[in-house]
Design a protein around this motif. Structure first.
Motif, short mmCIF file in Angstrom:
data_model
loop_
_atom_site.label_atom_id
_atom_site.label_comp_id
_atom_site.label_asym_id
_atom_site.label_seq_id
_atom_site.Cartn_x
_atom_site.Cartn_y
_atom_site.Cartn_z
N HIS A 187 0.90 -1.21 -0.09
CA HIS A 187 -0.07 -0.15 0.12
C HIS A 187 1.04 1.24 0.02
CE1 HIS A 187 -3.13 -2.91 0.94
NE2 HIS A 187 -2.67 -3.34 1.98
N LYS A 188 0.46 2.27 -0.35
CA LYS A 188 0.95 3.56 -0.27
C LYS A 188 1.51 4.03 0.92
CE LYS A 188 -0.42 5.13 -4.85
NZ LYS A 188 -1.10 6.29 -5.89
N GLN A 189 0.99 3.61 2.12
CA GLN A 189 1.34 3.95 3.35
C GLN A 189 1.77 2.60 3.87
OE1 GLN A 189 -1.71 5.33 5.77
NE2 GLN A 189 -0.32 5.29 7.71
N GLY A 190 3.29 2.90 4.31
CA GLY A 190 3.93 1.52 5.02
C GLY A 190 5.33 1.31 4.08
N PRO A 191 5.71 0.20 3.95
CA PRO A 191 7.20 -0.12 3.39
C PRO A 191 7.17 0.09 1.89
CG PRO A 191 6.28 -2.15 4.88
CD PRO A 191 5.21 -0.90 4.54
N TRP A 192 8.20 0.92 1.46
CA TRP A 192 8.47 1.10 -0.05
C TRP A 192 9.86 0.78 -0.31
CZ3 TRP A 192 6.13 4.58 -3.61
CH2 TRP A 192 4.90 5.03 -3.31
N VAL A 193 10.02 0.35 -1.41
CA VAL A 193 11.18 -0.11 -1.80
C VAL A 193 12.02 0.85 -3.05
CG1 VAL A 193 12.25 -2.08 -3.18
CG2 VAL A 193 10.55 -2.53 -1.75
N SER A 226 3.25 8.15 3.09
CA SER A 226 2.53 8.59 2.14
C SER A 226 3.38 8.47 0.68
CB SER A 226 2.16 9.86 2.09
OG SER A 226 2.91 10.87 1.96
N ALA A 227 2.93 8.24 -0.47
CA ALA A 227 3.73 8.22 -1.73
C ALA A 227 4.37 9.54 -1.87
CB ALA A 227 2.86 8.07 -2.86
N ARG A 228 4.10 10.64 -1.47
CA ARG A 228 4.70 11.89 -1.63
C ARG A 228 5.86 12.09 -0.69
NH1 ARG A 228 1.55 15.77 1.09
NH2 ARG A 228 3.31 15.78 2.92
N ASN A 229 5.86 11.58 0.55
CA ASN A 229 6.86 11.41 1.36
C ASN A 229 8.09 10.46 0.78
OD1 ASN A 229 5.65 13.29 3.02
ND2 ASN A 229 5.04 11.63 4.73
N ALA A 230 7.73 9.38 0.28
CA ALA A 230 8.46 8.62 -0.39
C ALA A 230 9.22 9.23 -1.56
CB ALA A 230 7.87 7.16 -0.74
N LYS A 231 8.54 9.76 -2.37
CA LYS A 231 9.06 10.49 -3.74
C LYS A 231 9.95 11.65 -3.04
CE LYS A 231 7.80 12.66 -7.74
NZ LYS A 231 6.46 12.77 -8.63
N GLU A 232 9.63 12.43 -1.89
CA GLU A 232 10.45 13.48 -1.61
C GLU A 232 11.71 12.91 -0.91
OE1 GLU A 232 7.90 15.76 1.03
OE2 GLU A 232 7.06 16.58 -0.70
N GLY A 254 3.66 3.89 -8.16
CA GLY A 254 5.33 3.91 -7.94
C GLY A 254 5.79 4.63 -9.18
N TRP A 255 7.20 4.54 -9.17
CA TRP A 255 8.04 5.45 -10.30
C TRP A 255 9.26 4.72 -10.90
CZ3 TRP A 255 6.42 7.78 -5.84
CH2 TRP A 255 5.19 8.58 -5.81
N GLU A 256 9.40 4.87 -12.03
CA GLU A 256 10.71 4.73 -12.58
C GLU A 256 11.32 5.70 -12.64
OE1 GLU A 256 13.10 2.63 -16.56
OE2 GLU A 256 10.84 3.00 -16.65
N ILE A 257 12.59 5.74 -12.27
CA ILE A 257 13.41 7.05 -11.83
C ILE A 257 14.45 6.85 -13.08
CG2 ILE A 257 14.95 8.36 -10.51
CD1 ILE A 257 13.54 6.75 -8.14
N LYS A 258 14.32 7.91 -13.93
CA LYS A 258 15.11 8.00 -15.30
C LYS A 258 16.19 9.08 -14.71
CE LYS A 258 13.08 5.67 -18.48
NZ LYS A 258 14.20 4.48 -18.96
N ILE A 259 17.60 8.75 -14.84
CA ILE A 259 18.67 9.50 -14.37
C ILE A 259 19.44 9.94 -15.61
CG2 ILE A 259 20.85 9.78 -12.73
CD1 ILE A 259 18.97 7.61 -10.95
N ALA A 260 19.75 11.03 -15.40
CA ALA A 260 20.72 11.45 -16.74
C ALA A 260 22.34 11.50 -15.86
CB ALA A 260 20.46 13.04 -17.06
N LEU A 261 23.28 11.01 -16.69
CA LEU A 261 24.59 10.88 -16.17
C LEU A 261 25.21 12.15 -16.60
CD1 LEU A 261 25.44 7.20 -17.73
CD2 LEU A 261 24.75 7.88 -15.13
N SER A 262 25.59 12.60 -15.45
CA SER A 262 26.90 13.57 -15.90
C SER A 262 28.08 13.15 -16.42
CB SER A 262 27.26 14.18 -14.28
OG SER A 262 28.21 13.26 -13.92
#
Length: 120
Positions: free
Chosen positions: A12-18, A58-64, A88-96
């Protein structure tokens, strides 16, 4: 082979996140947190990709939280792309440029730093 970086709730959006990733710089940073007894992050997966878990209200707290963590890395930018199930989200990261050089070296086995020769 690259798998990517993802942030998703266990149930659930409240509880453990990975936070799941195959990126060495994120794994190294998160393992430091895992080994710190005062941190609430714990490693939950290892192998081709690694996972780290902690609870959020919350999802917002996980993302922040992940935004703050990723901001500590030398990334040019990153974006959260909502997963198809909306959980949830996939996180796309631009490489420096420096990270691109190190990523290439780790993928090919080429040492990107010059070797130091012992003076005889």
């Amino acid at each position: 082979m690259d798998y990517g970086t993802f942030l998703y709730p266990r149930l659930h959006k409240q509880g453990p996140w990975v936070l799941q990733t195959d990126r060495k710089e994120i794994i190294d940073l998160m393992q430091e947190r895992h080994w710190n007894a005062k941190s609430s992050w714990r490693q939950c997966l290892s192998g081709t990709s690694f996972g780290f878990t902690r609870s959020f209200d919350s999802a917002r707290n996980a993302k922040e939280s992940i935004t703050r963590i990723l901001s500590k890395l030398a990334t040019d930018s990153f974006e959260f792309i909502e997963l198809g199930d909306g959980k949830g989200w996939e996180i796309k990261i631009a490489l420096s440029p420096k990270m691109k050089k190190n990523h290439f070296a780790s993928c090919t086995g080429i040492n990107s730093e010059p070797e130091l020769k012992d003076a005889a």
